[in-house]
Design a protein around this motif. Structure first.
Motif, PDB file in Angstrom:
ATOM      1  N   GLU B  44       0.942  -1.161  -0.008  1.00 14.25           N
ATOM      2  CA  GLU B  44      -0.053   0.033  -0.082  1.00 14.25           C
ATOM      3  C   GLU B  44       0.757   1.233   0.045  1.00 14.25           C
ATOM      4  O   GLU B  44       0.411   2.291  -0.754  1.00 14.25           O
ATOM      5  CB  GLU B  44      -0.909  -0.083   1.195  1.00 14.25           C
ATOM      6  N   TYR B  45       1.926   1.154   0.896  1.00 13.71           N
ATOM      7  CA  TYR B  45       2.701   2.471   0.882  1.00 13.71           C
ATOM      8  C   TYR B  45       4.170   1.845   1.244  1.00 13.71           C
ATOM      9  O   TYR B  45       4.410   0.536   1.858  1.00 13.71           O
ATOM     10  CB  TYR B  45       2.098   3.198   1.841  1.00 13.71           C
ATOM     11  N   LEU B  46       5.139   2.852   1.234  1.00 13.79           N
ATOM     12  CA  LEU B  46       6.598   2.443   1.313  1.00 13.79           C
ATOM     13  C   LEU B  46       6.899   2.579   2.791  1.00 13.79           C
ATOM     14  O   LEU B  46       6.451   3.706   3.309  1.00 13.79           O
ATOM     15  CB  LEU B  46       7.407   3.402   0.597  1.00 13.79           C
ATOM     16  N   LYS B  47       7.582   1.563   3.506  1.00 13.89           N
ATOM     17  CA  LYS B  47       7.695   1.532   4.752  1.00 13.89           C
ATOM     18  C   LYS B  47       8.830   1.192   5.050  1.00 13.89           C
ATOM     19  O   LYS B  47       9.296   0.179   4.551  1.00 13.89           O
ATOM     20  CB  LYS B  47       6.830   1.128   5.714  1.00 13.89           C
ATOM     21  N   ASN B 277      12.982  -3.098  -3.238  1.00 13.71           N
ATOM     22  CA  ASN B 277      14.327  -3.128  -2.592  1.00 13.71           C
ATOM     23  C   ASN B 277      14.868  -1.948  -2.334  1.00 13.71           C
ATOM     24  O   ASN B 277      16.036  -1.734  -2.093  1.00 13.71           O
ATOM     25  CB  ASN B 277      15.373  -4.281  -2.963  1.00 13.71           C
ATOM     26  N   VAL B 278      14.187  -0.624  -2.361  1.00 11.81           N
ATOM     27  CA  VAL B 278      14.709   0.744  -2.387  1.00 11.81           C
ATOM     28  C   VAL B 278      15.442   0.999  -0.912  1.00 11.81           C
ATOM     29  O   VAL B 278      14.917   0.233   0.032  1.00 11.81           O
ATOM     30  CB  VAL B 278      14.062   1.920  -2.575  1.00 11.81           C
ATOM     31  N   MET B 279      16.522   1.517  -0.752  1.00 13.43           N
ATOM     32  CA  MET B 279      17.653   1.576   0.410  1.00 13.43           C
ATOM     33  C   MET B 279      16.740   2.384   1.366  1.00 13.43           C
ATOM     34  O   MET B 279      17.317   2.031   2.696  1.00 13.43           O
ATOM     35  CB  MET B 279      18.718   2.289   0.057  1.00 13.43           C
ATOM     36  N   CYS B 280      15.778   2.949   1.430  1.00 13.36           N
ATOM     37  CA  CYS B 280      14.962   3.897   2.285  1.00 13.36           C
ATOM     38  C   CYS B 280      14.511   2.636   3.351  1.00 13.36           C
ATOM     39  O   CYS B 280      13.999   2.997   4.425  1.00 13.36           O
ATOM     40  CB  CYS B 280      14.125   4.872   1.976  1.00 13.36           C
ATOM     41  N   LYS B 281      14.187   1.408   2.512  1.00 19.10           N
ATOM     42  CA  LYS B 281      13.500   0.545   3.442  1.00 19.10           C
ATOM     43  C   LYS B 281      14.502  -0.094   4.670  1.00 19.10           C
ATOM     44  O   LYS B 281      14.257  -0.724   5.652  1.00 19.10           O
ATOM     45  CB  LYS B 281      13.255  -0.708   2.752  1.00 19.10           C
ATOM     46  N   PHE B 282      15.825   0.152   4.443  1.00 18.84           N
ATOM     47  CA  PHE B 282      16.863  -0.360   5.405  1.00 18.84           C
ATOM     48  C   PHE B 282      17.938   0.509   5.945  1.00 18.84           C
ATOM     49  O   PHE B 282      18.768   0.481   6.622  1.00 18.84           O
ATOM     50  CB  PHE B 282      17.803  -1.362   4.680  1.00 18.84           C
ATOM     51  N   THR B 283      17.464   2.019   5.872  1.00 16.92           N
ATOM     52  CA  THR B 283      18.128   3.089   6.005  1.00 16.92           C
ATOM     53  C   THR B 283      17.829   4.029   7.020  1.00 16.92           C
ATOM     54  O   THR B 283      16.610   4.609   6.928  1.00 16.92           O
ATOM     55  CB  THR B 283      18.782   3.802   4.774  1.00 16.92           C
ATOM     56  N   LEU B 284      18.758   4.596   7.913  1.00 17.43           N
ATOM     57  CA  LEU B 284      18.492   5.902   8.623  1.00 17.43           C
ATOM     58  C   LEU B 284      19.297   6.990   8.125  1.00 17.43           C
ATOM     59  O   LEU B 284      20.499   6.634   8.170  1.00 17.43           O
ATOM     60  CB  LEU B 284      18.302   5.537  10.307  1.00 17.43           C
ATOM     61  N   SER B 285      18.845   8.098   7.802  1.00 21.25           N
ATOM     62  CA  SER B 285      20.160   9.205   7.211  1.00 21.25           C
ATOM     63  C   SER B 285      20.094  10.131   8.099  1.00 21.25           C
ATOM     64  O   SER B 285      18.888  10.877   8.685  1.00 21.25           O
ATOM     65  CB  SER B 285      19.334   9.463   5.958  1.00 21.25           C
ATOM     66  N   VAL B 286      21.197  10.676   8.506  1.00 20.04           N
ATOM     67  CA  VAL B 286      21.442  11.616   9.553  1.00 20.04           C
ATOM     68  C   VAL B 286      22.228  12.924   8.767  1.00 20.04           C
ATOM     69  O   VAL B 286      23.082  12.757   8.298  1.00 20.04           O
ATOM     70  CB  VAL B 286      22.195  10.922  10.767  1.00 20.04           C
ATOM     71  N   SER B 287      21.578  13.944   9.239  1.00 20.50           N
ATOM     72  CA  SER B 287      22.146  15.062   8.265  1.00 20.50           C
ATOM     73  C   SER B 287      23.338  15.819   9.364  1.00 20.50           C
ATOM     74  O   SER B 287      23.292  15.286  10.676  1.00 20.50           O
ATOM     75  CB  SER B 287      21.047  16.397   8.307  1.00 20.50           C
TER      76      SER B 287
END
Lengths: 110, 348
Positions: B44-47, B277-287
């Motif tokens: 349904e949506y990307l999580k 399999n996009v990377m946002c499914k497995f990533t936490l990005s810190v600025s």
């Protein structure tokens, strides 16, 4: 200005299925198979296609296969050489007919 | 389009503002919405599934001003992560099982606390990735960074958009290719990409223009053959990455009148298998200032985490970050086209 060639028409290629869907299906399946990796890589095949596109002077094919060559990892040097190959064969094909001219010349002149 | 010497921000250009970028990329132009298209995956949506990577942007300062840079990085950028924010990242890591830390920038080596931070990450027994632009390793004052990274068993991932100077220098600047080769030789001499050393060195290809990347495997074969034959340099894997229609690449697309056709190309090439399999499914990005995002692209568009997830590293809570709904936009088509695109290359 109206022209015979319109870049947007390239996207309408599949409309050629209308009227002869079975033939289009066979063409599409064969066409797809031709360009897959085989004894030649997909990149090499794309470069051949680009050369042929120039030999047959098809603007649709030049547009499509320049993009395809880039997307297969080719660069300008490789694409330019492919165009030179096509041009050399076209030029050579004209020049080699000079032999016919020489034959006729020999026959008719003293 | 010439290589810039400063960022778009330094010139006060409109597109340096993420809001202006979003205005353009989220205009419909008859293009279907990413969220709608994503449903073709059956979800349904990307999580987020789990967090395998904490990707930390150490700052926007860079010694290069590449034409396609999604960070709008450059020597003039002053945004740099402080030691205090680094400590917050370390605290978060210590409280979690996130196995890999991926340092990016800008040039992460330009952060004055880079070595201290890398050292602390290794003390936590995490796999360390450094996204190095290679030329920084050849710059004055950075000559011992290569050995430092080898000593810390850091995996190095570097952009090299082609195995020849022509394309590489067009995108990254005059002379970048030769300097990159010199840095690669140095890495190889320390054991990088050499069997048995465990030192991993991967390259990244991204198209030098408005087209999609070639197939990863076949391009990797070409790279390995040509780089070995012509320069006697070696690497482990090649990752193909699609250019994201944001920041400087967006500027290029508009200036070269390629924007509409490029977006159409991305949308037409939407691949549900890649999207899964996009990377946002497995990533936490810190600025650089500690804010949290789903990916480095969302970070540059100031699309902060939402939907109840913590927004800053000081509020890190792994449970609240898992299964979070990912912030999406039309730029996400960049990661789902063809074989897909991520910081680890193709996804399908």
């Amino acid at each position: 200005m109206e022209t015979y060639y319109n870049p947007k028409d390239l996207a309408k290629f599949a409309e050629m299925s209308e009227g002869a869907p079975e033939l289009w299906k066979k063409f599409s399946s064969w066409y797809g198979a031709v360009f897959e990796d085989g004894a030649l890589t997909a990149r090499e095949k794309s470069l051949i296609a680009l050369g042929v596109a120039h030999a047959v002077q098809c603007p649709y094919c030049i547009d499509a296969y320049t993009q395809d060559c880039l997307e297969k990892g080719a660069d300008l040097d490789q694409m330019t050489e492919a165009v030179h190959v096509a041009s050399a064969i076209r030029g050579g094909a004209s020049l080699v007919h000079g032999v016919q001219m020489k034959n006729v010349n020999s026959k008719l002149t003293m | 389009m010439e290589i810039r010497h400063k960022s778009m921000k330094a010139f006060g250009e409109t597109l340096a503002d993420s809001k202006e970028q979003l205005k353009i990329i989220n205009k419909s132009n008859g293009i279907p919405l990413f969220d709608e298209k994503y449903k073709l995956t059956g979800e349904e949506y990307l999580k987020t599934d789990k967090i395998e990577f904490m990707q930390i942007n150490l700052g926007k300062m860079c010694n290069q001003v590449c034409k396609h840079c999604h960070v709008d990085a450059g020597p003039d950028r002053k945004e740099i992560m402080t030691k205090e924010t680094m400590q917050l990242c370390l605290d978060a890591l210590a409280s979690s099982d996130i196995p890999t830390v991926d340092l990016t920038g800008g040039a992460p080596e330009l952060n004055p606390n880079f070595k201290w931070f890398a050292d602390e990450i290794k003390k936590l027994n995490r796999h360390l990735i450094v996204r190095s632009n290679l030329t920084i390793l050849e710059a004055n004052g950075f000559d011992n960074h290569t050995k430092f990274m080898a000593d810390h068993n850091a995996e190095i991932i570097s952009s090299l958009p082609y195995y020849k100077a022509s394309f590489t220098d067009k995108q990254r600047g005059e002379g970048v290719f030769q300097k990159s080769i010199a840095a690669m030789k140095k890495l190889n001499s320390l054991g990088y990409a050499k069997e048995g050393t465990g030192l991993i060195f991967n390259l990244v290809y991204n198209p030098v223009g408005a087209f999609l990347p070639a197939a990863q495997e076949s391009l990797e074969r070409d790279y390995k053959r040509e780089l070995q034959k012509n320069f006697d340099v070696y690497f482990n894997n090649l990752y193909t990455i699609t250019n994201m229609p944001i920041s400087r690449f967006l500027d290029y697309l508009i200036a070269s009148n390629n924007y509409d056709s490029y977006m159409e190309k991305l949308v037409n090439a939407f691949n549900p298998a890649a999207a899964k399999n996009v990377m946002c499914k497995f990533t936490l990005s810190v600025s650089w200032d500690g804010y949290l995002y789903d990916c480095d692209f969302n970070q540059m568009l100031d699309l902060n985490l939402n939907h109840g997830a913590p927004r800053h590293i000081k509020d890190f809570n792994e449970d609240k970050l898992l299964n979070r709904k990912i912030i999406t936009g039309q730029h996400c088509f960049g990661c789902t086209a063809g074989a897909g695109s991520s910081c680890g290359g193709a996804t399908a």
